[in-house]
Design an enzyme around this catalytic site. Structure first.
Site, PDB file in Angstrom:
ATOM      1  N   TYR A 180       0.822  -1.221   0.000  1.00  8.67           N
ATOM      2  CA  TYR A 180       0.000   0.000   0.000  1.00  8.67           C
ATOM      3  C   TYR A 180       0.855   1.269   0.000  1.00  8.67           C
ATOM      4  O   TYR A 180       0.787   2.076  -0.929  1.00  8.67           O
ATOM      5  CB  TYR A 180      -0.900  -0.054   1.234  1.00  8.67           C
ATOM      6  CG  TYR A 180      -1.750   1.146   1.534  1.00  8.67           C
ATOM      7  CD1 TYR A 180      -1.840   1.628   2.830  1.00  8.67           C
ATOM      8  CD2 TYR A 180      -2.495   1.794   0.551  1.00  8.67           C
ATOM      9  CE1 TYR A 180      -2.628   2.714   3.141  1.00  8.67           C
ATOM     10  CE2 TYR A 180      -3.298   2.882   0.848  1.00  8.67           C
ATOM     11  CZ  TYR A 180      -3.363   3.343   2.159  1.00  8.67           C
ATOM     12  OH  TYR A 180      -4.150   4.437   2.469  1.00  8.67           O
ATOM     13  N   ILE A 181       1.685   1.439   1.003  1.00 11.21           N
ATOM     14  CA  ILE A 181       2.473   2.678   1.090  1.00 11.21           C
ATOM     15  C   ILE A 181       3.629   2.630   0.098  1.00 11.21           C
ATOM     16  O   ILE A 181       3.954   3.631  -0.557  1.00 11.21           O
ATOM     17  CB  ILE A 181       2.970   2.927   2.527  1.00 11.21           C
ATOM     18  CG1 ILE A 181       1.789   2.947   3.492  1.00 11.21           C
ATOM     19  CG2 ILE A 181       3.719   4.252   2.614  1.00 11.21           C
ATOM     20  CD1 ILE A 181       2.151   3.101   4.953  1.00 11.21           C
ATOM     21  N   SER A 207       6.830   3.629  13.039  1.00 10.92           N
ATOM     22  CA  SER A 207       5.403   3.764  13.353  1.00 10.92           C
ATOM     23  C   SER A 207       5.188   4.554  14.635  1.00 10.92           C
ATOM     24  O   SER A 207       5.988   4.472  15.570  1.00 10.92           O
ATOM     25  CB  SER A 207       4.812   2.354  13.519  1.00 10.92           C
ATOM     26  OG  SER A 207       3.572   2.427  14.171  1.00 10.92           O
ATOM     27  N   TYR A 209       4.451  -6.499  16.883  1.00 11.49           N
ATOM     28  CA  TYR A 209       4.595  -5.624  15.702  1.00 11.49           C
ATOM     29  C   TYR A 209       5.253  -4.304  16.114  1.00 11.49           C
ATOM     30  O   TYR A 209       6.275  -3.908  15.554  1.00 11.49           O
ATOM     31  CB  TYR A 209       3.244  -5.337  15.048  1.00 11.49           C
ATOM     32  CG  TYR A 209       3.292  -4.096  14.188  1.00 11.49           C
ATOM     33  CD1 TYR A 209       2.816  -2.874  14.663  1.00 11.49           C
ATOM     34  CD2 TYR A 209       3.881  -4.138  12.929  1.00 11.49           C
ATOM     35  CE1 TYR A 209       2.918  -1.722  13.893  1.00 11.49           C
ATOM     36  CE2 TYR A 209       3.986  -2.987  12.157  1.00 11.49           C
ATOM     37  CZ  TYR A 209       3.505  -1.782  12.648  1.00 11.49           C
ATOM     38  OH  TYR A 209       3.622  -0.642  11.894  1.00 11.49           O
ATOM     39  N   LYS A 220       9.221  -2.483  15.404  1.00  5.59           N
ATOM     40  CA  LYS A 220       9.524  -1.117  14.939  1.00  5.59           C
ATOM     41  C   LYS A 220      10.500  -0.439  15.910  1.00  5.59           C
ATOM     42  O   LYS A 220      11.438   0.243  15.512  1.00  5.59           O
ATOM     43  CB  LYS A 220       8.238  -0.301  14.798  1.00  5.59           C
ATOM     44  CG  LYS A 220       7.352  -0.757  13.657  1.00  5.59           C
ATOM     45  CD  LYS A 220       8.081  -0.723  12.313  1.00  5.59           C
ATOM     46  CE  LYS A 220       7.219  -1.170  11.167  1.00  5.59           C
ATOM     47  NZ  LYS A 220       7.968  -1.236   9.890  1.00  5.59           N
TER      48      LYS A 220
END
Ligand code: WQD
Length: 347
Positions: free
Chosen positions: A14-15, A128, A153, A157
């Site tokens: 997506y990004i 993030s 998750y 990061k």
């Protein structure tokens, strides 16, 4: 003068896909590496349609060092890497932590190893806002204390940022920008690309799937928080603004404007919006009444987080172009486009 070749990892995501569009529109030559475990060739096809040119993708698992090295050997003119490739589901990371640690950390370590071995000095790392957790004061700026990660998750990061910082300490001449995304939403205005998730967990695709009838209803996870309307506050930022921040960060590093070898930037709009406010914005933009019910809180949710984005705006020259209504408009038009494409496939 073409500023050089950039390797985008996760370029079929997506990004990553939206960032390739912005990089090429700003004069960069781009290649992608994506093992298509989460990304899709449909994204790449949309990117190529927008750009009117082919983008080469290497279907490689970045946890395999030999295969990753082969890309750098074949492309000695790479001047920078934008590293998106990672698993990003908070929920899934809780269910399968080892899968997240192996994939997200090993792929980063391999990219840094290759950058060192093949002299690629400019690196942009996808981080993030989840590193902040439930911040004591808002908005959060880059010096705000990091919280204990709420999920594996988020922890990958946080560890990723530390690995980057340790890397530049041992490798002078390498420069890294750590970009902390808030909540990326929306789609390219052409709606040839957008977020592709069959069973999304994120709020905006859940809203658009509910509005179009793919889901019967949606639940607002909690309306008893200490916020202005009881629902959680987030900082929503258009994916094209996030994409342009990556272009700006690479231009900043390539021009050696960075003040430290490894710098952190918040990529948020600076506006805190509640879940209910976002739903209202969507309803007024789409003209659709949303079928939602109020439900229990979701484990792991922070109550409120939004960015002080002044450092990215000032140092990177980042100018945010898209307002909340445009985020909702492009997200909705993308969902409508998906429905048309699905109907055409059925006919
Ligand atoms: C937003 C709000 C939910 C679904 C995301 C990414 C994470 C990171 C930060 C990049 C929350 C509420 C959601 C639903 C709801 N981004 N919600 N009903 O949790 O902020 O995290 O942004 O690294 O990777 O996941 O985003 O969209 O899941 O939730 O009420 O059906 O919407 O409770 O308050 P989140 P989200």
């Amino acid at each position: 003068m073409i500023p050089g070749k950039i390797l985008v990892t996760g370029g079929c995501g997506y990004i990553g896909g939206h960032t390739i569009v912005d990089l090429v529109n700003n004069g960069f030559e781009v290649i992608s590496v994506d093992d298509l475990s989460r990304g899709s060739l449909r994204m790449l096809a949309g990117v190529e349609q927008i750009l009117g040119k082919e983008i080469k993708n290497y279907k490689v698992d970045l946890t395999n060092l030999d295969d990753t090295q082969a890309i750098f050997i074949e492309n000695p003119d790479i001047v920078g890497v934008v590293h998106f490739a990672a698993f990003k589901s908070v929920n899934e990371s809780v269910q399968e932590p080892l899968k997240y640690y192996r994939n997200n950390i090993n792929s980063l370590v391999n990219i840094l190893q290759c950058a060192k071995d093949y002299a690629v000095p400019n690196i942009v790392f996808s981080s993030s806002c989840s590193v902040y957790g439930n911040a004591k004061s808002l908005p959060v700026d880059e010096s705000s204390p990091l919280a204990i990660a709420e999920s594996p998750y988020a922890y990958t990061k946080q560890i990723g940022e530390v690995i980057c910082q340790d890397f530049v300490k041992q490798n002078p001449g390498f420069n890294i920008s750590l970009l902390r995304y808030f909540n990326p939403v929306g789609a390219h205005p052409s709606v040839l690309i957008g977020e592709l998730q069959e069973k999304p967990e994120n709020l905006v695709p859940v809203i658009t799937q509910t509005a179009i009838g793919k889901r019967a209803e949606m639940t607002v996870f909690g309306n008893d928080y200490d916020t202005r309307d009881g629902s959680c506050v987030r900082d929503y930022i258009h994916v094209m603004d996030i994409a342009n921040a990556h272009t700006k960060a690479l231009q900043y590093l390539i021009a050696n404007k960075n003040q430290q070898a490894c710098e952190v930037f918040n990529l948020g709009s600076g506006n805190g919006v509640t879940v209910l406010e976002l739903i209202q914005s969507f309803e007024s933009v789409s003209g659709r009444k949303l079928n939602y019910t109020m439900g229990d809180r979701r484990a792991g949710d922070v109550i409120a987080v939004y960015a002080d984005n002044s450092k990215a705006c000032k140092l990177l020259g980042w100018n945010i172009q898209y307002a909340l209504a445009q985020m909702m408009d492009t997200a909705w038009r993308w969902e409508l486009k998906l429905q048309i494409d699905e109907q055409m496939q059925l006919n």
